[in-house]
Design a protein around this motif. Structure first.
Motif, short mmCIF file in Angstrom:
data_model
loop_
_atom_site.label_atom_id
_atom_site.label_comp_id
_atom_site.label_asym_id
_atom_site.label_seq_id
_atom_site.Cartn_x
_atom_site.Cartn_y
_atom_site.Cartn_z
N LEU A 1 -8.90 7.10 1.68
CA LEU A 1 -8.72 5.81 1.03
C LEU A 1 -10.03 5.04 0.93
O LEU A 1 -10.76 4.88 1.91
CB LEU A 1 -7.72 4.96 1.80
CG LEU A 1 -6.29 5.51 1.87
CD1 LEU A 1 -5.42 4.59 2.71
CD2 LEU A 1 -5.69 5.65 0.48
N ALA B 1 2.19 3.55 6.97
CA ALA B 1 1.71 2.51 6.07
C ALA B 1 1.23 1.29 6.85
O ALA B 1 0.22 0.67 6.51
CB ALA B 1 2.80 2.12 5.07
N ALA C 1 -2.36 -0.25 6.70
CA ALA C 1 -2.53 -1.66 6.35
C ALA C 1 -3.43 -2.37 7.36
O ALA C 1 -4.27 -3.19 6.99
CB ALA C 1 -1.16 -2.35 6.28
N VAL D 1 -6.90 -1.50 6.54
CA VAL D 1 -7.33 -2.20 5.32
C VAL D 1 -7.67 -3.65 5.66
O VAL D 1 -8.70 -4.18 5.23
CB VAL D 1 -6.24 -2.13 4.23
CG1 VAL D 1 -6.58 -3.07 3.07
CG2 VAL D 1 -6.08 -0.71 3.72
N VAL E 1 -7.30 -0.78 -3.35
CA VAL E 1 -7.25 0.35 -2.43
C VAL E 1 -6.98 1.58 -3.30
O VAL E 1 -6.02 1.61 -4.06
CB VAL E 1 -6.13 0.19 -1.39
CG1 VAL E 1 -6.09 1.40 -0.48
CG2 VAL E 1 -6.36 -1.07 -0.58
N ASN F 1 -6.62 5.79 -3.49
CA ASN F 1 -6.46 7.04 -2.76
C ASN F 1 -7.32 8.08 -3.48
O ASN F 1 -6.88 8.71 -4.44
CB ASN F 1 -4.99 7.44 -2.76
CG ASN F 1 -4.71 8.51 -1.73
OD1 ASN F 1 -5.63 9.21 -1.30
ND2 ASN F 1 -3.46 8.62 -1.32
N ILE G 1 -4.15 0.70 -5.96
CA ILE G 1 -3.41 -0.56 -5.88
C ILE G 1 -4.40 -1.71 -5.89
O ILE G 1 -5.35 -1.72 -5.11
CB ILE G 1 -2.58 -0.64 -4.57
CG1 ILE G 1 -1.41 0.34 -4.60
CG2 ILE G 1 -2.09 -2.05 -4.32
CD1 ILE G 1 -0.23 -0.12 -5.40
N ILE H 1 0.81 -1.22 0.00
CA ILE H 1 0.00 0.00 0.00
C ILE H 1 0.84 1.28 0.00
O ILE H 1 0.45 2.31 -0.54
CB ILE H 1 -0.95 0.00 1.23
CG1 ILE H 1 -1.96 -1.14 1.08
CG2 ILE H 1 -1.70 1.31 1.37
CD1 ILE H 1 -2.81 -1.36 2.30
N LEU I 1 -4.85 -5.28 -4.73
CA LEU I 1 -4.16 -6.14 -3.76
C LEU I 1 -4.00 -7.54 -4.33
O LEU I 1 -4.87 -8.04 -5.03
CB LEU I 1 -4.97 -6.20 -2.46
CG LEU I 1 -5.18 -4.88 -1.73
CD1 LEU I 1 -5.86 -5.14 -0.39
CD2 LEU I 1 -3.85 -4.16 -1.50
#
Lengths: 139, 521
Positions: free
Chosen positions: B392, B501, B505, B508, B447, B449, B430, B378, B432
């Protein structure tokens, strides 16, 4: 007790003879057929206790033989072991779905082949049961 | 037949340059070119993703993109489209770099002759077509060779069956008594039958390995499971040889970022070798843990108490077709491809493989695999700027079979993943990787932004592109795209990007768990 009958279906006469000699030595009666059509005819005629079936055959390949057996009320009770040089990947599941009890890959060690034949024959009369290959070819 | 007009996308923010270029096209026959002119990279990316562009004329200095980055973004948005970069007079070095990155040609502004531009475009397209054909021919050749090898290998099994069966018939006395000497010779035949069979299996494995050359799909792989699988596969062979095969799963082992099938394959190859070369009563052991030299990797070790490998052989053992020729190891079989395949697979997953060995004492094979880190995945889309909070969105895309079957074919999922990837903006979204057992792989997570409207537009772009792809024309699959937002996260003044991050994470991960649970209910 009379001998158990095995129908060996393979298009290669050497493979047929080799299997016949080995099975005879283990007190099985053996009938052979070299193509798809003959295999059904022999099965009707002799009503074997077990069929050993190759996949690559002239006049109807192994899968079509399995389908014909399944479609026939009398013949559908014959348990089938597929013994093929084709890849296990893809072919095993397809063969089992088509009604085979198990898929063995050529070349198969004698002891293992005989053990699987015994297992399948002993399961006869009971609910059909897939004997998954606990067995690797040869070694 | 009238030819379809070439769709040209000109991305150029300098009005003067753009006008000059447009004039060059105006002299061409009507209907041979259609020109769209945009001034920003963001617009160009959207236009490229929408499809239909044949060729791009790309200025490498735009208000929202500079240098090679512009080319990379354009290629990420439309990898198949021909790109020609426009550079200034002093920028030939940059042009050379651009060519290396996949630009088909470059034009230096101020040096383009009137008639030369349309011609350059046509040539660039022609050149790309020829390159693609050559590439296709090479692929066809490889495929032909693999099919041939695969066919031959299968055909070899039948005669081998007969050689085996008649040798054993004679050896077992079914065709009459044999002398001890005849029996010895028959054993030689049988040993060679085994060897030949192992070679056939190796050949098939190589053709399979090469047929799947591109399919290392990185995902989060629980290592304990992969090792357990491989150990179970070899359990039978080990027991038969009275070899003690052991593996202690560790509850604390993190997942690796690899391909589950390939990880199992590597382990199976190493264990198979270990069992093969270890005499009866020996030990084969698998261990896994942190790698001291690089904390982003895990170290897996397969050790045995077998015959060992000489130092000279240790250096070469991973080479293609290399085999230990020491007559003391005559018992070994196969073509010597296993370790070569293992090395190939480990390397392609970002790891390293090596061996430490001592003759007559045993061998230790080591390999490393990267630890799966959601934060690492991420991190690139998070904003460095402290004042800007990241907003996000977690976008979920589910692919289902219309007939309710639980198994979506692997190929379909691969296509869906590729289409999704193409719908994303390079620097702020991104996709995943598959995250192991938490969710099945027919559910994809992105994900992004972005703010509310952005999440919606990515969602509808994904929906449209999936519907449009030929894989999904059959109408056998349905897609459900949804999104939700993570709680606002703001990086503290003294917090590093890495720590931030990690925090993101964790959010997420929680969100993914929530989504999966909802699905389950």
């Amino acid at each position: 007790m009379s001998q158990e009958k095995i129908l060996v279906v393979d298009d290669d006469p050497d493979v047929r003879l080799g299997l016949q000699l080995r099975l005879n030595a283990n007190h099985y009666e053996v009938i052979t057929a070299g193509d798809g059509v003959a295999s059904i005819a022999e099965a009707r005629k002799h009503m074997p206790d077990l069929m050993i079936l190759d996949l690559g055959l002239p006049a109807g390949d192994g899968f079509s033989v399995l389908e014909r057996l399944k479609a026939n009320e009398k013949l559908s009770s014959i348990p089938v072991i597929v013994l093929s040089g084709r890849d296990r990947v893809g072919n095993r599941d397809r063969a089992i779905k088509a009604g085979a009890r198990t898929f063995l890959q050529k070349p198969m060690a004698n002891e293992k082949l005989l053990a699987v034949i015994r297992m399948v024959l002993d399961a006869k009369g009971r609910t059909p049961e897939v004997v998954y290959d606990l067995v690797d070819p040869l070694s | 037949m009238r030819k379809k007009a070439l769709q040209v996308l000109l991305v150029e923010d300098n009005a003067g340059d753009a006008r000059l270029l447009r004039e060059m096209f105006s002299k061409e026959a009507a209907g041979s070119f259609e020109l769209v002119h945009l001034t920003h990279m963001r617009e160009a990316e959207d236009r490229l993703r929408a499809g239909g562009v044949d060729i791009v004329l790309l200025d490498m200095g735009l208000p929202d993109g500079h240098g090679l980055e512009t080319l990379r973004r354009a290629r990420a948005a439309a990898p198949e489209v021909v790109m020609i970069v426009l550079t200034g007079m002093e920028d030939e070095e940059l042009a050379a770099e651009a060519m290396k990155e996949g630009a088909q040609d470059y034009l230096i502004k101020g040096q383009i002759e009137n008639r030369a531009l349309p011609r350059a475009l046509r040539h660039a397209i022609e050149r790309q077509r020829m390159q693609r054909e050559t590439e296709q021919m090479r692929k066809n050749e490889v495929q032909l060779r693999d099919e041939f090898l695969s066919h031959v290998s299968h055909e070899l099994r039948s005669p081998l069956t007969s050689i085996y069966s008649f040798s054993t018939i004679i050896a077992d006395g079914l065709a009459g008594e044999t002398t001890p000497q005849q029996n010895d010779y028959l054993q030689i035949i049988l040993r060679n039958v085994h060897q030949l069979q192992a070679m056939i299996e190796d050949l098939l494995q190589v053709t399979r390995a090469q047929a799947h050359k591109l399919s290392v799909d990185l995902e989060s792989v629980p290592l304990n499971e992969a090792i357990g699988y491989a150990v179970d596969t070899l359990r039978g062979a080990a027991t038969e040889k009275k070899i003690h095969l052991s593996f202690q799963p560790s509850a604390r082992l993190p997942s690796v970022f690899g391909d589950a099938t390939r990880v199992r394959q590597v382990l199976t190859i190493l264990l198979d070798n270990a069992v093969k070369f270890t005499p009866a009563g020996g030990t084969v052991k698998v261990e896994a843990g942190e790698y001291e030299k690089d904390e982003s990797m895990l170290l897996i070790e397969v050790s045995d108490t077998g015959c060992g490998i000489s130092p000279e052989a240790s250096d070469r053992i991973f080479e293609h077709l290399y085999q230990v020729t020491d007559p003391g190891h005559a018992g070994r079989r196969g073509l010597g491809l296993g370790l070569h395949i293992a090395k190939d697979l480990v390397t392609r997953q970002g790891g390293k493989i090596w061996v430490r060995s001592e003759l007559e004492k045993g061998s230790q094979f080591f390999f490393t695999l990267p630890i799966f880190s959601l934060a690492g995945v991420i991190r690139p889309i998070l904003t460095n700027d402290k004042s800007a909070g990241d907003s996000l969105a977690l976008i979920t895309a589910d692919v289902e079979c219309r007939d309710g079957s639980p198994d979506v074919p692997r190929k379909t999922l691969d296509v869906a993943r590729m289409v999704l990837q193409q719908c994303l903006r390079a620097d702020s979204d991104i996709l995943l990787p598959g995250i192991g057992p938490v969710c099945e792989h027919k559910r994809f997570f992105v994900v992004a932004n972005t703010r509310q409207s952005g999440a919606e537009s990515i969602g509808s772009r994904i929906q449209n592109q999936l519907r449009r792809h030929e894989e999904f024309q059959s109408d056998n699959f349905t897609f459900t795209i949804s999104h939700s937002f993570l709680p606002p996260l703001i990086r503290a003044a003294n917090e590093t990007m890495e720590a931030f991050a990690e925090q993101v994470a964790a959010e997420v991960r929680d969100h993914i768990n929530d989504v999966c649970l909802q699905g389950a209910i």
